[in-house]
Design a protein around this motif. Structure first.
Motif, PDB file in Angstrom:
ATOM      1  N   LYS A  31      37.004  21.678  32.501  1.00  0.00           N
ATOM      2  CA  LYS A  31      38.128  21.646  31.567  1.00  0.00           C
ATOM      3  C   LYS A  31      38.317  23.008  30.912  1.00  0.00           C
ATOM      4  O   LYS A  31      39.447  23.496  30.784  1.00  0.00           O
ATOM      5  CB  LYS A  31      37.864  20.570  30.505  1.00  0.00           C
ATOM      6  N   LEU A  32      37.224  23.632  30.520  1.00  0.00           N
ATOM      7  CA  LEU A  32      37.308  24.955  29.901  1.00  0.00           C
ATOM      8  C   LEU A  32      37.847  25.997  30.883  1.00  0.00           C
ATOM      9  O   LEU A  32      38.619  26.882  30.503  1.00  0.00           O
ATOM     10  CB  LEU A  32      35.937  25.386  29.385  1.00  0.00           C
ATOM     11  N   LYS A  74      42.182  29.609  32.316  1.00  0.00           N
ATOM     12  CA  LYS A  74      43.087  30.103  33.361  1.00  0.00           C
ATOM     13  C   LYS A  74      44.522  30.156  32.852  1.00  0.00           C
ATOM     14  O   LYS A  74      45.249  31.128  33.112  1.00  0.00           O
ATOM     15  CB  LYS A  74      42.990  29.204  34.592  1.00  0.00           C
ATOM     16  N   ASP A  75      44.954  29.106  32.174  1.00  0.00           N
ATOM     17  CA  ASP A  75      46.334  29.018  31.682  1.00  0.00           C
ATOM     18  C   ASP A  75      46.320  28.877  30.168  1.00  0.00           C
ATOM     19  O   ASP A  75      46.834  27.907  29.615  1.00  0.00           O
ATOM     20  CB  ASP A  75      47.058  27.835  32.325  1.00  0.00           C
ATOM     21  N   PHE A  76      45.719  29.857  29.508  1.00  0.00           N
ATOM     22  CA  PHE A  76      45.494  29.756  28.074  1.00  0.00           C
ATOM     23  C   PHE A  76      46.804  29.805  27.286  1.00  0.00           C
ATOM     24  O   PHE A  76      47.638  30.689  27.488  1.00  0.00           O
ATOM     25  CB  PHE A  76      44.577  30.886  27.600  1.00  0.00           C
ATOM     26  N   ASN A  77      46.932  28.822  26.392  1.00  0.00           N
ATOM     27  CA  ASN A  77      48.073  28.757  25.496  1.00  0.00           C
ATOM     28  C   ASN A  77      47.571  28.340  24.129  1.00  0.00           C
ATOM     29  O   ASN A  77      47.122  27.206  23.939  1.00  0.00           O
ATOM     30  CB  ASN A  77      49.111  27.751  26.015  1.00  0.00           C
ATOM     31  N   VAL A  78      47.607  29.260  23.189  1.00  0.00           N
ATOM     32  CA  VAL A  78      47.052  29.001  21.865  1.00  0.00           C
ATOM     33  C   VAL A  78      47.734  27.823  21.185  1.00  0.00           C
ATOM     34  O   VAL A  78      47.126  27.134  20.355  1.00  0.00           O
ATOM     35  CB  VAL A  78      47.150  30.280  20.993  1.00  0.00           C
ATOM     36  N   ASN A  79      48.984  27.529  21.562  1.00  0.00           N
ATOM     37  CA  ASN A  79      49.712  26.423  20.943  1.00  0.00           C
ATOM     38  C   ASN A  79      49.180  25.049  21.367  1.00  0.00           C
ATOM     39  O   ASN A  79      49.492  24.042  20.719  1.00  0.00           O
ATOM     40  CB  ASN A  79      51.205  26.518  21.289  1.00  0.00           C
ATOM     41  N   ASP A  80      48.393  25.017  22.447  1.00  0.00           N
ATOM     42  CA  ASP A  80      47.849  23.751  22.941  1.00  0.00           C
ATOM     43  C   ASP A  80      46.451  23.456  22.404  1.00  0.00           C
ATOM     44  O   ASP A  80      45.857  22.430  22.761  1.00  0.00           O
ATOM     45  CB  ASP A  80      47.781  23.767  24.475  1.00  0.00           C
ATOM     46  N   LEU A  81      45.922  24.333  21.570  1.00  0.00           N
ATOM     47  CA  LEU A  81      44.512  24.237  21.195  1.00  0.00           C
ATOM     48  C   LEU A  81      44.145  22.918  20.529  1.00  0.00           C
ATOM     49  O   LEU A  81      43.099  22.330  20.827  1.00  0.00           O
ATOM     50  CB  LEU A  81      44.118  25.412  20.300  1.00  0.00           C
ATOM     51  N   HIS A  82      44.967  22.437  19.598  1.00  0.00           N
ATOM     52  CA  HIS A  82      44.640  21.180  18.909  1.00  0.00           C
ATOM     53  C   HIS A  82      44.508  20.030  19.899  1.00  0.00           C
ATOM     54  O   HIS A  82      43.539  19.254  19.850  1.00  0.00           O
ATOM     55  CB  HIS A  82      45.710  20.863  17.861  1.00  0.00           C
ATOM     56  N   ASN A 127      40.732  32.233  15.801  1.00  0.00           N
ATOM     57  CA  ASN A 127      42.116  32.527  16.182  1.00  0.00           C
ATOM     58  C   ASN A 127      42.179  33.509  17.355  1.00  0.00           C
ATOM     59  O   ASN A 127      42.932  34.498  17.334  1.00  0.00           O
ATOM     60  CB  ASN A 127      42.896  33.092  14.981  1.00  0.00           C
ATOM     61  N   VAL A 128      41.389  33.223  18.378  1.00  0.00           N
ATOM     62  CA  VAL A 128      41.426  34.028  19.602  1.00  0.00           C
ATOM     63  C   VAL A 128      42.730  33.725  20.332  1.00  0.00           C
ATOM     64  O   VAL A 128      43.038  32.558  20.609  1.00  0.00           O
ATOM     65  CB  VAL A 128      40.212  33.710  20.498  1.00  0.00           C
ATOM     66  N   THR A 129      43.504  34.738  20.623  1.00  0.00           N
ATOM     67  CA  THR A 129      44.824  34.546  21.224  1.00  0.00           C
ATOM     68  C   THR A 129      44.893  34.968  22.685  1.00  0.00           C
ATOM     69  O   THR A 129      45.909  34.751  23.349  1.00  0.00           O
ATOM     70  CB  THR A 129      45.892  35.338  20.432  1.00  0.00           C
ATOM     71  N   LYS A 130      43.804  35.580  23.182  1.00  0.00           N
ATOM     72  CA  LYS A 130      43.801  36.027  24.572  1.00  0.00           C
ATOM     73  C   LYS A 130      42.408  35.856  25.161  1.00  0.00           C
ATOM     74  O   LYS A 130      41.414  36.208  24.528  1.00  0.00           O
ATOM     75  CB  LYS A 130      44.227  37.498  24.660  1.00  0.00           C
ATOM     76  N   GLU A 164      39.877  37.180  27.614  1.00  0.00           N
ATOM     77  CA  GLU A 164      39.609  38.403  28.375  1.00  0.00           C
ATOM     78  C   GLU A 164      38.898  38.076  29.692  1.00  0.00           C
ATOM     79  O   GLU A 164      38.213  37.050  29.817  1.00  0.00           O
ATOM     80  CB  GLU A 164      38.761  39.362  27.539  1.00  0.00           C
ATOM     81  N   GLU A 165      39.021  38.974  30.656  1.00  0.00           N
ATOM     82  CA  GLU A 165      38.449  38.743  31.981  1.00  0.00           C
ATOM     83  C   GLU A 165      36.934  38.491  31.954  1.00  0.00           C
ATOM     84  O   GLU A 165      36.443  37.615  32.678  1.00  0.00           O
ATOM     85  CB  GLU A 165      38.780  39.917  32.903  1.00  0.00           C
ATOM     86  N   PRO A 166      36.140  39.244  31.154  1.00  0.00           N
ATOM     87  CA  PRO A 166      34.700  38.947  31.113  1.00  0.00           C
ATOM     88  C   PRO A 166      34.381  37.519  30.659  1.00  0.00           C
ATOM     89  O   PRO A 166      33.372  36.949  31.083  1.00  0.00           O
ATOM     90  CB  PRO A 166      34.170  39.972  30.095  1.00  0.00           C
ATOM     91  N   MET A 167      35.232  36.934  29.836  1.00  0.00           N
ATOM     92  CA  MET A 167      35.021  35.550  29.402  1.00  0.00           C
ATOM     93  C   MET A 167      35.177  34.587  30.575  1.00  0.00           C
ATOM     94  O   MET A 167      34.409  33.625  30.703  1.00  0.00           O
ATOM     95  CB  MET A 167      36.007  35.187  28.292  1.00  0.00           C
ATOM     96  N   LYS A 168      36.157  34.853  31.433  1.00  0.00           N
ATOM     97  CA  LYS A 168      36.344  34.021  32.621  1.00  0.00           C
ATOM     98  C   LYS A 168      35.145  34.144  33.556  1.00  0.00           C
ATOM     99  O   LYS A 168      34.693  33.152  34.138  1.00  0.00           O
ATOM    100  CB  LYS A 168      37.636  34.412  33.342  1.00  0.00           C
ATOM    101  N   ARG A 169      34.641  35.377  33.700  1.00  0.00           N
ATOM    102  CA  ARG A 169      33.456  35.576  34.550  1.00  0.00           C
ATOM    103  C   ARG A 169      32.243  34.868  33.964  1.00  0.00           C
ATOM    104  O   ARG A 169      31.422  34.302  34.698  1.00  0.00           O
ATOM    105  CB  ARG A 169      33.175  37.073  34.726  1.00  0.00           C
ATOM    106  N   PHE A 170      32.123  34.903  32.650  1.00  0.00           N
ATOM    107  CA  PHE A 170      31.029  34.212  31.976  1.00  0.00           C
ATOM    108  C   PHE A 170      31.110  32.707  32.243  1.00  0.00           C
ATOM    109  O   PHE A 170      30.101  32.053  32.546  1.00  0.00           O
ATOM    110  CB  PHE A 170      31.106  34.463  30.464  1.00  0.00           C
ATOM    111  N   LEU A 171      32.319  32.174  32.153  1.00  0.00           N
ATOM    112  CA  LEU A 171      32.493  30.740  32.369  1.00  0.00           C
ATOM    113  C   LEU A 171      32.217  30.358  33.820  1.00  0.00           C
ATOM    114  O   LEU A 171      31.708  29.267  34.097  1.00  0.00           O
ATOM    115  CB  LEU A 171      33.906  30.320  31.961  1.00  0.00           C
ATOM    116  N   ASP A 172      32.513  31.264  34.751  1.00  0.00           N
ATOM    117  CA  ASP A 172      32.177  31.016  36.154  1.00  0.00           C
ATOM    118  C   ASP A 172      30.654  30.929  36.329  1.00  0.00           C
ATOM    119  O   ASP A 172      30.152  30.080  37.083  1.00  0.00           O
ATOM    120  CB  ASP A 172      32.736  32.120  37.041  1.00  0.00           C
ATOM    121  N   LEU A 173      29.920  31.813  35.655  1.00  0.00           N
ATOM    122  CA  LEU A 173      28.455  31.748  35.698  1.00  0.00           C
ATOM    123  C   LEU A 173      27.956  30.431  35.109  1.00  0.00           C
ATOM    124  O   LEU A 173      27.032  29.809  35.651  1.00  0.00           O
ATOM    125  CB  LEU A 173      27.849  32.916  34.912  1.00  0.00           C
TER     126      LEU A 173
END
Length: 207
Positions: free
Chosen positions: A26-27, A32-40, A102-105, A107-116
């Motif tokens: 889910k994360l 992949k398609d991050f939208n801060v408006n969907d966070l809640h 309030n993270v709005t973006k 970053e690529e290293p976060m995606k790599r971290f989540l892949d690990l």
């Protein structure tokens, strides 16, 4: 091979790991398609999975309280079930922290971290699926080694990401929020490694 009754705990550990697999998938979709408006809405969805994992943890504890002779030591069952619950909690904390800071973006290293993290939890699930046969299956150590290797890769990624973060020109709020987020991602990997090491300790005690 464990008996049918003994298998309750081993199967329950797998169930707990599966909840974490669902959460990390889910994360990954959120990242992949991050939208801060969907966070809640997304936080509610992830919390529902974590809450279901909590229920499973409580069921294990209740079952254990009525158990006369468990297949492995009682304190080992308690410790392993709690650590698996902590893993689900830490995964939920990733999204909570994104919202709180309030993270709005992403970053690529976060995606790599989540892949690990996804690979590590997948290996953990494989380990637990074969855990009941620990007296005969010498291959369990391969999963433990792989989870430790992934955690070491996570350490390198964590330090590289932080160095890049502080080399760049960011304001204090940005630095604090992203530093904390990388920290919780590293904590998830550490928890997966701790669980695999706990399994290794249990195997050693019972072999």
């Amino acid at each position: 091979m464990a008996s049918k009754n003994d298998n309750y705990y081993f199967e329950s550990f797998v169930s707990q790991a599966k909840f974490s697999c669902i959460m990390v998938e889910k994360l990954q979709s959120i990242f992949k398609d991050f939208n801060v408006n969907d966070l809640h809405m997304l936080m509610d969805e992830v919390h529902l999975i974590e809450h279901t994992a909590d229920i499973k943890h409580h069921e294990i504890m209740e079952h254990l309280s009525k158990e006369f002779v468990p297949p492995i030591e009682r304190e080992d069952i308690v410790a392993l079930a709690q650590m698996l619950d902590d893993l689900a909690d830490a995964l939920e904390d990733v999204l909570i922290m994104i919202y709180t800071y309030n993270v709005t973006k992403i970053e690529e290293p976060m995606k790599r971290f989540l892949d690990l993290i996804e690979k590590s939890i997948s290996e953990l699930k494989n380990l637990l699926e074969n855990f009941s046969n620990y007296k005969k299956d010498a291959s369990l150590n391969n999963w433990i080694i792989e989870i430790n290797r992934l955690e070491e890769n996570g350490d390198l990624l964590y330090h590289d990401a932080l160095r890049k973060l502080f080399l760049e020109d960011h304001d204090a709020r940005y630095l604090i929020s992203y530093k904390e987020l990388y920290g919780i991602l590293e904590e998830v990997l550490d928890t997966a490694e701790d669980i695999s090491n706990e399994v290794a300790n249990i195997i050693m005690k019972n072999s």
